[in-house]
Design an enzyme around this catalytic site. Structure first.
Site, PDB file in Angstrom:
ATOM      1  N   PHE A  49      50.738  30.961  -8.564  1.00 25.72           N
ATOM      2  CA  PHE A  49      51.908  30.522  -9.323  1.00 25.72           C
ATOM      3  C   PHE A  49      51.512  29.488 -10.375  1.00 25.72           C
ATOM      4  O   PHE A  49      50.596  28.699 -10.150  1.00 25.72           O
ATOM      5  CB  PHE A  49      52.939  29.911  -8.370  1.00 25.72           C
ATOM      6  CG  PHE A  49      53.388  30.863  -7.307  1.00 25.72           C
ATOM      7  CD1 PHE A  49      54.408  31.759  -7.548  1.00 25.72           C
ATOM      8  CD2 PHE A  49      52.758  30.900  -6.071  1.00 25.72           C
ATOM      9  CE1 PHE A  49      54.809  32.666  -6.582  1.00 25.72           C
ATOM     10  CE2 PHE A  49      53.156  31.797  -5.092  1.00 25.72           C
ATOM     11  CZ  PHE A  49      54.178  32.688  -5.348  1.00 25.72           C
ATOM     12  N   GLU A  50      52.246  29.476 -11.483  1.00 23.86           N
ATOM     13  CA  GLU A  50      51.915  28.557 -12.578  1.00 23.86           C
ATOM     14  C   GLU A  50      52.032  27.091 -12.171  1.00 23.86           C
ATOM     15  O   GLU A  50      51.468  26.211 -12.814  1.00 23.86           O
ATOM     16  CB  GLU A  50      52.828  28.820 -13.779  1.00 23.86           C
ATOM     17  CG  GLU A  50      54.284  28.537 -13.514  1.00 23.86           C
ATOM     18  CD  GLU A  50      55.162  28.917 -14.707  1.00 23.86           C
ATOM     19  OE1 GLU A  50      54.999  28.319 -15.761  1.00 23.86           O
ATOM     20  OE2 GLU A  50      55.998  29.825 -14.562  1.00 23.86           O
ATOM     21  N   THR A  51      52.767  26.832 -11.098  1.00 26.15           N
ATOM     22  CA  THR A  51      52.937  25.455 -10.650  1.00 26.15           C
ATOM     23  C   THR A  51      51.681  24.907  -9.984  1.00 26.15           C
ATOM     24  O   THR A  51      51.587  23.710  -9.741  1.00 26.15           O
ATOM     25  CB  THR A  51      54.084  25.391  -9.639  1.00 26.15           C
ATOM     26  OG1 THR A  51      53.923  26.471  -8.715  1.00 26.15           O
ATOM     27  CG2 THR A  51      55.422  25.503 -10.324  1.00 26.15           C
ATOM     28  N   SER A  83      46.472  25.531 -12.944  1.00 32.30           N
ATOM     29  CA  SER A  83      46.837  26.948 -12.841  1.00 32.30           C
ATOM     30  C   SER A  83      46.622  27.669 -14.170  1.00 32.30           C
ATOM     31  O   SER A  83      46.111  28.789 -14.194  1.00 32.30           O
ATOM     32  CB  SER A  83      48.278  27.101 -12.364  1.00 32.30           C
ATOM     33  OG  SER A  83      49.165  26.926 -13.428  1.00 32.30           O
TER      34      SER A  83
ATOM     35  N   ASN B 107      54.654  26.132 -21.263  1.00 33.20           N
ATOM     36  CA  ASN B 107      54.375  25.190 -20.165  1.00 33.20           C
ATOM     37  C   ASN B 107      52.978  24.585 -20.253  1.00 33.20           C
ATOM     38  O   ASN B 107      52.786  23.389 -20.010  1.00 33.20           O
ATOM     39  CB  ASN B 107      54.515  25.895 -18.817  1.00 33.20           C
ATOM     40  CG  ASN B 107      55.898  25.710 -18.226  1.00 33.20           C
ATOM     41  OD1 ASN B 107      56.621  24.787 -18.611  1.00 33.20           O
ATOM     42  ND2 ASN B 107      56.269  26.559 -17.292  1.00 33.20           N
TER      43      ASN B 107
END
Lengths: 253, 325
Positions: A49-51, A83, B107
């Site tokens: 996951f990008e987190t 990530s 992001n």
């Protein structure tokens, strides 16, 4: 055995995941597809996951990529910098397959998740890129989930949030992007692939009972349908895994 | 930057001291996790205005600040919450109604911008975004950027690789550093000097803190300094970066705080219903934000029973089996 459309879409996506892939996951159906692949055809795939959570245990379905359910039993809990570096770095990045969704996709697999209308004064504003632009920029293969509707398959995107093949063969390289791009678009009517030479979308599978013509009628641009085959329905065992192991509470499916 | 003094304050005082009208702010957490919600609600109660907000995917923390009329400019990657609740409705509506100015990044780009700020370099390079409208379309005009000394002149820049294709890259994208006036994060454990231990994912909290002129830490527990120093490698933030420490149990509620409590699906689905309608949203603010004197009073409306339902399970760190439909 009867199955729902969402179950079919999940299985179609799962089949695109290869054993050993590192699967970049968002929420919703993409997460279910990655979990399904792990239980069905790619037991050695790794979900991340990008987190910053990698190889999470996922005893329950996470509803967001920051859900504590992605933190439980992970190999490592880090952060966003780590990530995205995993994907930008070619040593690990070349093994990543991304799963994305969007409001619009064009024939080269470019995605819009920012707005409809003019950027500064949009008619409809969406969430924005999140990590989608990063993933689409970095990884060699991407799956895209879409609903088949004319306005979602426009000739020209209102905003190009995440790069596919930009304007065709060689365009990514000319722009300075890494090679790669979307490999499949999975919709409620069928699955599209991208031509090796032109990088244009073409119809690869239509679902049982769906006509290729119906698919064309639900797109603003036209695609080659000459290579299309009927999709093989999910096996009974696959459906059992979806219903009993992956999403028993029907949070997504 | 701050020295080794005791920094424990009340939330009201911390917000009054460090969050000023027009200041540049960032908050920690990510979508449904560890947003400093008690601090967000207090900023709204103190009617702070014209904040310039930097966000990657801060979910409803940012959305409430926009809904409360506190933010006039936002630089953001994602205004949403995943599938947990279809929120960030106020963010979308504020853009559609032209109530705020906005600038879109990804992001990674936002995380790198905080990282550059923490490193003390003017910009940092990435390979993300080439060929996209994130590079081509600017939300803040050139004139606005030229006249505001707190903004870089450009949103973003492309540079030919000065190392002649080294690592196979012909071009890179440069994103400008961020140094907020104030960053607020919510953590599980801190001591009275500000040393922090974050459990679970840390998102971009550490860089956001290190890039910021002032930092407020709200925490579930103020713990003994010796306890934190027995395992220093588990502490991500040393006290030197922190200006104020505030003890706020359930400080991330209605969002989750790993190993303490889960997000509250009931509150979130209710709040997103209210957010969709201007009149209902006003009623929501009156009841849950302006109508309570502090976070504790909000929690008393929510009730003990509901808080027990979302209490984290010791083994998993979340509320196992919680009804999230």
């Amino acid at each position: 055995m009867e199955y729902t459309l969402k179950e079919l879409m999940t299985i179609m996506a799962a089949r695109e995941i290869q054993d050993g892939d590192i699967v970049f996951c968002g929420t919703g159906i993409s997460m279910v597809a990655a979990m399904a692949a792990k239980h069905i055809n790619a037991p050695n795939s790794i979900i991340f996951f990008e987190t910053g959570a990698i190889d999470s245990r996922l005893e329950e379905i996470p509803m967001a990529v920051a859900d504590p359910r992605v933190m439980f039993g992970a190999a490592s809990n880090s952060g966003l910098l780590e990530s995205f570096a995993t994907m930008q770095n070619r040593i690990s990045g070349d093994h990543v397959i991304g799963i994305l969704g969007a409001a619009q996709v064009d024939k080269y697999g470019n995605l819009n998740s920012t707005c409809i209308g003019e950027y500064l004064h949009p008619q409809i504003r969406f969430s924005g890129s999140g990590g989608a632009c990063d993933v689409a920029s970095f990884v060699p293969r991407c799956l895209i989930f879409m609903q088949h509707e004319k306005r979602k398959f426009p000739v020209k995107l209102d905003y190009l949030t995440s790069p596919g093949y930009l304007d065709g063969a060689g365009a990514r390289e000319r722009a300075g992007l890494m090679p790669g791009g979307p490999t499949a678009v999975i919709t409620n009517l069928g699955v599209m692939y991208f031509d090796d030479d032109t990088k244009e979308m073409y119809l690869a599978y239509y679902y049982p009972g769906v006509l290729s013509q119906t698919i064309l009628e639900n797109m603003e641009f036209s695609v080659d349908i000459s290579r299309a085959k009927e999709a093989e329905p999910p096996a009974e065992q696959d459906l059992k895994i979806l219903r009993e192991i992956v999403d028993p509470y029907k949070l997504i499916l | 930057m701050d020295n080794n003094r005791e920094k424990v304050m009340t939330l009201k005082d911390a917000i009054r001291t460090y969050v000023t009208d027009g200041c540049h702010i960032s908050i920690g957490g990510f979508t449904v996790s560890r947003n400093p919600m008690a601090a967000v609600f207090e900023i709204m109660r103190q009617r702070k205005r014209n904040l310039h907000c930097y966000a990657h995917s801060n979910g409803t923390g940012v959305d409430e600040l926009i809904g409360g009329g506190c933010i006039s400019k936002v630089e953001i990657a994602y205004g949403g919450n995943g599938k947990a609740a279809p929120t960030c409705i106020r963010f979308k509506s504020a853009i559609q109604k032209r109530e705020i100015l906005f600038e879109d990044y990804s992001n990674y780009q936002m995380s790198l911008r905080f990282h550059a700020g923490a490193m003390g370099v003017p910009f940092i390079a990435t390979r993300s975004g080439l060929g996209t409208d994130i590079l081509k379309k600017w939300g803040f005009s050139e004139e606005m950027r030229a006249t505001d000394p707190k903004l870089p002149d450009k949103k973003i820049e492309i540079l030919d690789n000065p190392f002649n294709g080294w690592t196979g890259a012909s071009k890179v994208v440069l994103v400008p550093a961020i140094n907020p006036d104030i960053t607020i994060i919510h953590v599980q454990k801190a001591d009275k000097y500000g040393t922090c231990r974050i459990e679970g994912l840390n998102f971009a909290d550490v860089d956001q803190v290190k890039a910021s002129r002032h930092v407020i830490v709200t925490c579930e527990e103020i713990v003994d300094t010796n306890m934190l120093r027995e395992k220093p490698e588990y502490n991500q933030i040393p006290f030197i970066h922190v200006s104020a420490v505030v003890h706020v149990p359930y400080g991330a509620y209605p969002y989750e705080c790993c190993n303490y409590y889960d997000y509250d699906p009931k509150y979130l689905s209710q709040a997103s219903k209210f957010a969709k309608d201007d009149r209902l949203y006003k009623e929501y603010l009156e009841k849950f934000v302006y109508g309570v004197k502090d976070h504790e009073e909000l929690l008393s409306i929510v009730g003990k029973e509901q808080l027990e339902r979302i209490a984290a399970d010791k083994r998993t760190g979340y509320a196992t089996g919680l009804d999230r439909r």
